[in-house]
Design an enzyme around this catalytic site. Structure first.
Site, PDB file in Angstrom:
ATOM      1  N   VAL A  22       0.720  -1.011   0.094  1.00 37.16           N
ATOM      2  CA  VAL A  22      -0.082   0.087  -0.027  1.00 37.16           C
ATOM      3  C   VAL A  22       0.934   1.095   0.107  1.00 37.16           C
ATOM      4  O   VAL A  22       1.821   1.426   0.528  1.00 37.16           O
ATOM      5  CB  VAL A  22      -0.938  -0.042   1.009  1.00 37.16           C
ATOM      6  CG1 VAL A  22      -0.122  -0.147   2.555  1.00 37.16           C
ATOM      7  CG2 VAL A  22      -2.071   1.184   1.051  1.00 37.16           C
ATOM      8  N   ASP A  23       0.466   2.262  -0.732  1.00 37.16           N
ATOM      9  CA  ASP A  23       0.910   3.692  -0.617  1.00 37.16           C
ATOM     10  C   ASP A  23       0.001   4.385   0.145  1.00 37.16           C
ATOM     11  O   ASP A  23      -1.145   5.013  -0.115  1.00 37.16           O
ATOM     12  CB  ASP A  23       0.909   4.119  -2.407  1.00 37.16           C
ATOM     13  CG  ASP A  23       1.536   5.533  -2.174  1.00 37.16           C
ATOM     14  OD1 ASP A  23       1.533   6.136  -1.201  1.00 37.16           O
ATOM     15  OD2 ASP A  23       1.578   6.056  -3.283  1.00 37.16           O
ATOM     16  N   ASP A  24       0.419   4.476   1.403  1.00 36.65           N
ATOM     17  CA  ASP A  24      -0.505   5.299   2.463  1.00 36.65           C
ATOM     18  C   ASP A  24       0.184   6.534   2.486  1.00 36.65           C
ATOM     19  O   ASP A  24      -0.304   7.512   1.992  1.00 36.65           O
ATOM     20  CB  ASP A  24      -0.465   4.423   3.631  1.00 36.65           C
ATOM     21  CG  ASP A  24      -1.250   4.990   4.722  1.00 36.65           C
ATOM     22  OD1 ASP A  24      -2.277   5.599   4.234  1.00 36.65           O
ATOM     23  OD2 ASP A  24      -1.084   4.756   6.014  1.00 36.65           O
TER      24      ASP A  24
HETATM   25  P1  G4P Z   1       3.851   3.632   2.811  1.00 35.87           P
HETATM   26  O1  G4P Z   1       5.432   4.007   2.573  1.00 35.87           O
HETATM   27  O2  G4P Z   1       3.808   2.094   2.199  1.00 35.87           O
HETATM   28  O3  G4P Z   1       2.738   4.648   2.378  1.00 35.87           O
HETATM   29  O4  G4P Z   1       3.414   3.173   4.313  1.00 35.87           O
HETATM   30  P2  G4P Z   1       3.352   3.952   5.714  1.00 35.87           P
HETATM   31  O5  G4P Z   1       4.830   4.317   5.904  1.00 35.87           O
HETATM   32  O6  G4P Z   1       2.389   5.275   5.529  1.00 35.87           O
HETATM   33  O7  G4P Z   1       2.563   2.845   6.336  1.00 35.87           O
HETATM   34  C1  G4P Z   1       2.517   2.531   7.696  1.00 35.87           C
HETATM   35  C2  G4P Z   1       2.242   0.996   8.127  1.00 35.87           C
HETATM   36  O8  G4P Z   1       0.882   0.992   7.958  1.00 35.87           O
HETATM   37  C3  G4P Z   1       2.855   0.069   7.004  1.00 35.87           C
HETATM   38  O9  G4P Z   1       2.908  -0.997   7.856  1.00 35.87           O
HETATM   39  C4  G4P Z   1       1.493  -0.095   6.077  1.00 35.87           C
HETATM   40  O10 G4P Z   1       1.749  -1.234   5.483  1.00 35.87           O
HETATM   41  C5  G4P Z   1       0.482   0.147   7.052  1.00 35.87           C
HETATM   42  N1  G4P Z   1      -0.806   0.345   6.249  1.00 35.87           N
HETATM   43  C6  G4P Z   1      -1.193   1.414   5.887  1.00 35.87           C
HETATM   44  N2  G4P Z   1      -2.520   1.740   5.537  1.00 35.87           N
HETATM   45  C7  G4P Z   1      -3.004   0.309   5.675  1.00 35.87           C
HETATM   46  C8  G4P Z   1      -4.293  -0.108   5.414  1.00 35.87           C
HETATM   47  O11 G4P Z   1      -5.073   0.575   4.975  1.00 35.87           O
HETATM   48  N3  G4P Z   1      -4.338  -1.550   5.864  1.00 35.87           N
HETATM   49  C9  G4P Z   1      -3.223  -2.273   6.429  1.00 35.87           C
HETATM   50  N4  G4P Z   1      -3.671  -3.622   6.668  1.00 35.87           N
HETATM   51  N5  G4P Z   1      -2.050  -1.658   6.616  1.00 35.87           N
HETATM   52  C10 G4P Z   1      -1.964  -0.160   6.147  1.00 35.87           C
HETATM   53  P3  G4P Z   1       4.266  -1.656   8.172  1.00 35.87           P
HETATM   54  O12 G4P Z   1       4.886  -1.344   9.180  1.00 35.87           O
HETATM   55  O13 G4P Z   1       5.150  -1.822   6.747  1.00 35.87           O
HETATM   56  O14 G4P Z   1       4.055  -3.089   8.504  1.00 35.87           O
HETATM   57  P4  G4P Z   1       3.856  -4.642   7.552  1.00 35.87           P
HETATM   58  O15 G4P Z   1       4.152  -4.195   6.168  1.00 35.87           O
HETATM   59  O16 G4P Z   1       4.930  -5.653   7.951  1.00 35.87           O
HETATM   60  O17 G4P Z   1       2.424  -4.966   7.686  1.00 35.87           O
END
Ligand code: G4P
Ligand code: MG
Length: 177
Positions: free
Chosen positions: A108-110
């Site tokens: 995801v690009d959040d």
């Molecule tokens: P980005 O660069 O991809 O935009 O990520 P960002 O730092 O904003 O995201 C922070 C964490 O929140 C990331 O997890 C991302 O995957 C997770 N996230 C953001 N939006 C959503 C969503 O709608 N649903 C879910 N399930 N997760 C979301 P992370 O710390 O990378 O953990 P993981 O990849 O080990 O799960």
């Protein structure tokens, strides 16, 4: 709203549930976009954990190797600062990346923060081109606008500022929790 607080997200945001089949179909859309582009990636770099399953399905279509890195969002105990930190990296990054065409994969690009951090670190090893493939892009104010950061940007589906419930996060897949 806190950018990194999954708990807070879950309490205030609409949830959107995806099945494994939904994900596979979205990966197919993504793969078609990558294959139609001039990037012609030589390998993928999957950002764990969310990028692992999308990268593996992408490999079915792109037939290129997957390398993995892990980046976690660190919450500073003293300062309250938050930011991405590398917990696992490439073995020989110069050998792997120099003059190569690379596709970063995440789910995801959040906010864009984790992916931007990863891209900056990969760039230090002089790949010739960097692409980014995400399953989902949330259209919302960003910390980093990723399409402006990488030469090639691909997303499978765009949505609003909703909370995506991925099938790999389900404790009980039948009851959606
Ligand atoms: P980005 O660069 O991809 O935009 O990520 P960002 O730092 O904003 O995201 C922070 C964490 O929140 C990331 O997890 C991302 O995957 C997770 N996230 C953001 N939006 C959503 C969503 O709608 N649903 C879910 N399930 N997760 C979301 P992370 O710390 O990378 O953990 P993981 O990849 O080990 O799960
Ligand atoms: Mg992640």
């Amino acid at each position: 709203m806190a950018e990194f607080g999954k708990t807070l997200y879950n309490t205030v945001m609409e949830k959107r549930f995806y099945s494994y089949n939904d994900i596979h179909r979205t990966v197919k859309i993504l793969a078609d976009k990558v294959m139609a582009s001039p990037l012609k990636p030589e390998f993928m770099i999957a950002i764990g954990g969310g990028g692992f399953i999308p990268a593996r399905i992408l490999r079915t279509y792109l037939d290129i190797p997957i390398f993995t890195v892990n980046i976690v969002l660190y919450e500073g105990k003293q300062t309250g600062e938050k930011g991405p930190q590398i917990t696992q990296w490439l073995d020989k990054p110069d050998e792997l990346l120099e003059n190569r065409r690379v596709l970063i994969v995440d789910e995801v690009d959040d906010s864009g923060a984790t992916v931007a951090f990863c891209k900056e670190h990969l760039s230090q090893h002089n790949p010739s081109e960097i692409g980014l493939a995400v399953l989902h892009r949330k259209n919302k104010p960003k910390k980093v606008e990723l399409p402006q950061l990488v030469e090639h940007y691909f997303c499978g589906e765009e949505l609003g500022d909703e909370w995506i419930c991925y099938p790999w996060d389900a404790l009980d897949i039948d009851n959606r929790n």
